[in-house]
Write a protein that holds these residues in place. Structure first.
Motif, PDB file in Angstrom:
ATOM      1  N   PHE A  70      11.367  20.346  26.980  1.00 55.31           N
ATOM      2  CA  PHE A  70      10.061  20.527  26.345  1.00 55.31           C
ATOM      3  C   PHE A  70      10.027  19.998  24.908  1.00 55.31           C
ATOM      4  O   PHE A  70       8.981  20.040  24.268  1.00 55.31           O
ATOM      5  CB  PHE A  70       9.659  22.007  26.365  1.00 55.31           C
ATOM      6  CG  PHE A  70       9.406  22.502  27.757  1.00 55.31           C
ATOM      7  CD1 PHE A  70       8.151  22.392  28.331  1.00 55.31           C
ATOM      8  CD2 PHE A  70      10.431  23.050  28.509  1.00 55.31           C
ATOM      9  CE1 PHE A  70       7.917  22.828  29.622  1.00 55.31           C
ATOM     10  CE2 PHE A  70      10.208  23.494  29.797  1.00 55.31           C
ATOM     11  CZ  PHE A  70       8.952  23.374  30.362  1.00 55.31           C
ATOM     12  N   ARG A  71      11.171  19.504  24.423  1.00 52.45           N
ATOM     13  CA  ARG A  71      11.231  19.001  23.048  1.00 52.45           C
ATOM     14  C   ARG A  71      10.443  17.707  22.919  1.00 52.45           C
ATOM     15  O   ARG A  71      10.447  16.866  23.816  1.00 52.45           O
ATOM     16  CB  ARG A  71      12.692  18.778  22.643  1.00 52.45           C
ATOM     17  CG  ARG A  71      13.447  20.075  22.502  1.00 52.45           C
ATOM     18  CD  ARG A  71      14.884  19.875  22.210  1.00 52.45           C
ATOM     19  NE  ARG A  71      15.089  18.842  21.184  1.00 52.45           N
ATOM     20  CZ  ARG A  71      16.239  18.625  20.584  1.00 52.45           C
ATOM     21  NH1 ARG A  71      17.288  19.342  20.886  1.00 52.45           N
ATOM     22  NH2 ARG A  71      16.353  17.677  19.691  1.00 52.45           N
ATOM     23  N   GLY A 107       8.348  24.077  13.119  1.00 48.67           N
ATOM     24  CA  GLY A 107       7.513  24.727  14.135  1.00 48.67           C
ATOM     25  C   GLY A 107       7.639  24.074  15.495  1.00 48.67           C
ATOM     26  O   GLY A 107       7.135  24.590  16.491  1.00 48.67           O
ATOM     27  N   ARG A 108       8.344  22.962  15.567  1.00 52.21           N
ATOM     28  CA  ARG A 108       8.437  22.224  16.828  1.00 52.21           C
ATOM     29  C   ARG A 108       9.258  22.952  17.889  1.00 52.21           C
ATOM     30  O   ARG A 108       8.936  22.893  19.073  1.00 52.21           O
ATOM     31  CB  ARG A 108       8.970  20.822  16.578  1.00 52.21           C
ATOM     32  CG  ARG A 108       7.980  19.999  15.775  1.00 52.21           C
ATOM     33  CD  ARG A 108       8.413  18.564  15.553  1.00 52.21           C
ATOM     34  NE  ARG A 108       7.424  17.848  14.777  1.00 52.21           N
ATOM     35  CZ  ARG A 108       6.282  17.356  15.274  1.00 52.21           C
ATOM     36  NH1 ARG A 108       6.005  17.505  16.542  1.00 52.21           N
ATOM     37  NH2 ARG A 108       5.435  16.720  14.495  1.00 52.21           N
ATOM     38  N   THR A 109      10.300  23.659  17.484  1.00 51.85           N
ATOM     39  CA  THR A 109      11.106  24.414  18.458  1.00 51.85           C
ATOM     40  C   THR A 109      10.282  25.543  19.066  1.00 51.85           C
ATOM     41  O   THR A 109      10.289  25.744  20.287  1.00 51.85           O
ATOM     42  CB  THR A 109      12.380  24.957  17.799  1.00 51.85           C
ATOM     43  OG1 THR A 109      13.180  23.863  17.360  1.00 51.85           O
ATOM     44  CG2 THR A 109      13.178  25.827  18.748  1.00 51.85           C
ATOM     45  N   ILE A 110       9.567  26.279  18.234  1.00 49.96           N
ATOM     46  CA  ILE A 110       8.724  27.372  18.741  1.00 49.96           C
ATOM     47  C   ILE A 110       7.636  26.812  19.649  1.00 49.96           C
ATOM     48  O   ILE A 110       7.339  27.384  20.708  1.00 49.96           O
ATOM     49  CB  ILE A 110       8.111  28.188  17.576  1.00 49.96           C
ATOM     50  CG1 ILE A 110       9.210  28.868  16.751  1.00 49.96           C
ATOM     51  CG2 ILE A 110       7.083  29.188  18.097  1.00 49.96           C
ATOM     52  CD1 ILE A 110       9.971  29.955  17.471  1.00 49.96           C
ATOM     53  N   THR A 128       6.640  35.832  17.627  1.00 53.80           N
ATOM     54  CA  THR A 128       7.879  35.168  17.245  1.00 53.80           C
ATOM     55  C   THR A 128       8.630  35.980  16.199  1.00 53.80           C
ATOM     56  O   THR A 128       8.036  36.566  15.296  1.00 53.80           O
ATOM     57  CB  THR A 128       7.602  33.767  16.682  1.00 53.80           C
ATOM     58  OG1 THR A 128       6.674  33.879  15.602  1.00 53.80           O
ATOM     59  CG2 THR A 128       7.030  32.861  17.748  1.00 53.80           C
ATOM     60  N   ALA A 129       9.951  35.985  16.359  1.00 56.26           N
ATOM     61  CA  ALA A 129      10.842  36.628  15.394  1.00 56.26           C
ATOM     62  C   ALA A 129      11.934  35.626  15.035  1.00 56.26           C
ATOM     63  O   ALA A 129      12.527  35.006  15.928  1.00 56.26           O
ATOM     64  CB  ALA A 129      11.460  37.894  15.982  1.00 56.26           C
ATOM     65  N   VAL A 130      12.163  35.453  13.741  1.00 59.25           N
ATOM     66  CA  VAL A 130      13.204  34.540  13.277  1.00 59.25           C
ATOM     67  C   VAL A 130      14.034  35.223  12.207  1.00 59.25           C
ATOM     68  O   VAL A 130      13.534  36.061  11.457  1.00 59.25           O
ATOM     69  CB  VAL A 130      12.634  33.208  12.737  1.00 59.25           C
ATOM     70  CG1 VAL A 130      11.896  32.450  13.828  1.00 59.25           C
ATOM     71  CG2 VAL A 130      11.736  33.418  11.534  1.00 59.25           C
ATOM     72  N   GLU A 138       5.225  21.535  10.303  1.00 57.12           N
ATOM     73  CA  GLU A 138       4.510  20.346  10.744  1.00 57.12           C
ATOM     74  C   GLU A 138       3.440  20.716  11.767  1.00 57.12           C
ATOM     75  O   GLU A 138       2.564  19.914  12.061  1.00 57.12           O
ATOM     76  CB  GLU A 138       5.496  19.340  11.357  1.00 57.12           C
ATOM     77  CG  GLU A 138       6.484  18.808  10.332  1.00 57.12           C
ATOM     78  CD  GLU A 138       7.562  17.923  10.932  1.00 57.12           C
ATOM     79  OE1 GLU A 138       7.527  17.675  12.169  1.00 57.12           O
ATOM     80  OE2 GLU A 138       8.443  17.490  10.184  1.00 57.12           O
ATOM     81  N   LEU A 139       3.549  21.917  12.309  1.00 57.51           N
ATOM     82  CA  LEU A 139       2.590  22.419  13.290  1.00 57.51           C
ATOM     83  C   LEU A 139       2.080  23.779  12.808  1.00 57.51           C
ATOM     84  O   LEU A 139       2.763  24.464  12.049  1.00 57.51           O
ATOM     85  CB  LEU A 139       3.268  22.583  14.660  1.00 57.51           C
ATOM     86  CG  LEU A 139       3.821  21.311  15.296  1.00 57.51           C
ATOM     87  CD1 LEU A 139       4.593  21.652  16.558  1.00 57.51           C
ATOM     88  CD2 LEU A 139       2.710  20.324  15.597  1.00 57.51           C
ATOM     89  N   PRO A 140       0.904  24.196  13.274  1.00 54.98           N
ATOM     90  CA  PRO A 140       0.358  25.485  12.847  1.00 54.98           C
ATOM     91  C   PRO A 140       1.042  26.651  13.560  1.00 54.98           C
ATOM     92  O   PRO A 140       0.453  27.356  14.373  1.00 54.98           O
ATOM     93  CB  PRO A 140      -1.123  25.378  13.201  1.00 54.98           C
ATOM     94  CG  PRO A 140      -1.147  24.443  14.375  1.00 54.98           C
ATOM     95  CD  PRO A 140      -0.031  23.464  14.127  1.00 54.98           C
ATOM     96  N   ILE A 141       2.315  26.831  13.271  1.00 57.92           N
ATOM     97  CA  ILE A 141       3.152  27.862  13.885  1.00 57.92           C
ATOM     98  C   ILE A 141       3.638  28.768  12.761  1.00 57.92           C
ATOM     99  O   ILE A 141       3.962  28.289  11.675  1.00 57.92           O
ATOM    100  CB  ILE A 141       4.382  27.229  14.587  1.00 57.92           C
ATOM    101  CG1 ILE A 141       3.966  26.219  15.648  1.00 57.92           C
ATOM    102  CG2 ILE A 141       5.330  28.283  15.115  1.00 57.92           C
ATOM    103  CD1 ILE A 141       3.537  26.785  16.968  1.00 57.92           C
ATOM    104  N   HIS A 142       3.713  30.063  13.028  1.00 59.09           N
ATOM    105  CA  HIS A 142       4.270  30.993  12.040  1.00 59.09           C
ATOM    106  C   HIS A 142       5.136  32.022  12.765  1.00 59.09           C
ATOM    107  O   HIS A 142       5.052  32.164  13.980  1.00 59.09           O
ATOM    108  CB  HIS A 142       3.166  31.686  11.247  1.00 59.09           C
ATOM    109  CG  HIS A 142       2.460  32.747  12.036  1.00 59.09           C
ATOM    110  ND1 HIS A 142       1.466  32.462  12.933  1.00 59.09           N
ATOM    111  CD2 HIS A 142       2.632  34.087  12.082  1.00 59.09           C
ATOM    112  CE1 HIS A 142       1.054  33.591  13.497  1.00 59.09           C
ATOM    113  NE2 HIS A 142       1.740  34.590  13.007  1.00 59.09           N
TER     114      HIS A 142
END
Length: 175
Positions: A70-71, A107-110, A128-130, A138-142
């Motif tokens: 999926f990468r 944010g690409r991995t998530i 998500t937990a990190v 680079e993406l709208p991920i948090h």
């Protein structure tokens, strides 16, 4: 060598704090599951599930997610990474899933992990937990749950070492 960002004790404290935050945010229900992203998200997912179980007194199912296919960087990769197995022994449909990784960067991995999870079914929600949020999206991920946020330069690296994979627990920042 690099600068130490988290020690063994601080990693343990961060995982425990995240467990309390997960329970406070998502409650203590039977549909809560934890899924770790290969590779260092996996031991963190098991640690988080154990910490949640300590808080709630109930067991939390844990799954292992491989996101290789999926990468979005496979086209430009000089070598194709070896895909490993996804090991999720529960139905993800209707589950509240906490997706765990070691470092959140672009944010690409998530993004890839969410795509992989959605191929398995339709969770009720994904959070998500990190362990480390280092910025530079680079993406709208948090991340919904963060062990530690640090300011980094784009070219720096954050190296997470865990006893299960590396024989020690420490997080280092290298320039």
């Amino acid at each position: 060598m690099g600068k130490t960002v988290l020690t063994e004790k601080e990693i343990a404290l961060a995982v425990n704090r995240i467990a309390y935050e997960v329970v406070e945010s998502l409650g203590d229900r039977d549909d809560l599951c934890v899924v770790g992203i290969r590779s260092r998200g996996v031991p963190l997912a098991f640690r988080l599930a154990q910490a949640i179980a300590t808080v709630t007194g109930g067991q939390v199912p844990v799954g292992i997610l491989d996101i290789t296919v999926f990468r979005d960087d496979l086209i430009t990769a000089s070598t194709i990474p070896e895909a490993r197995s996804t090991e999720i022994d529960f139905d993800v449909n209707g589950k509240r899933i906490v997706l765990v990784d070691d470092v959140l960067f672009t944010g690409r991995t998530i993004h890839a992990a969410i795509a992989a999870l959605m191929q398995l079914g339709r969770p009720a929600l994904i959070r998500t937990a990190v362990l480390i949020d280092r910025g530079h999206r680079e993406l709208p991920i948090h991340a919904d749950f963060v062990g530690k946020s640090i300011d980094t330069l784009y070219g720096e690296s954050v190296d997470v070492f865990l006893s299960e994979t590396d024989g020690q627990d420490i997080v280092k920042l290298k320039g």
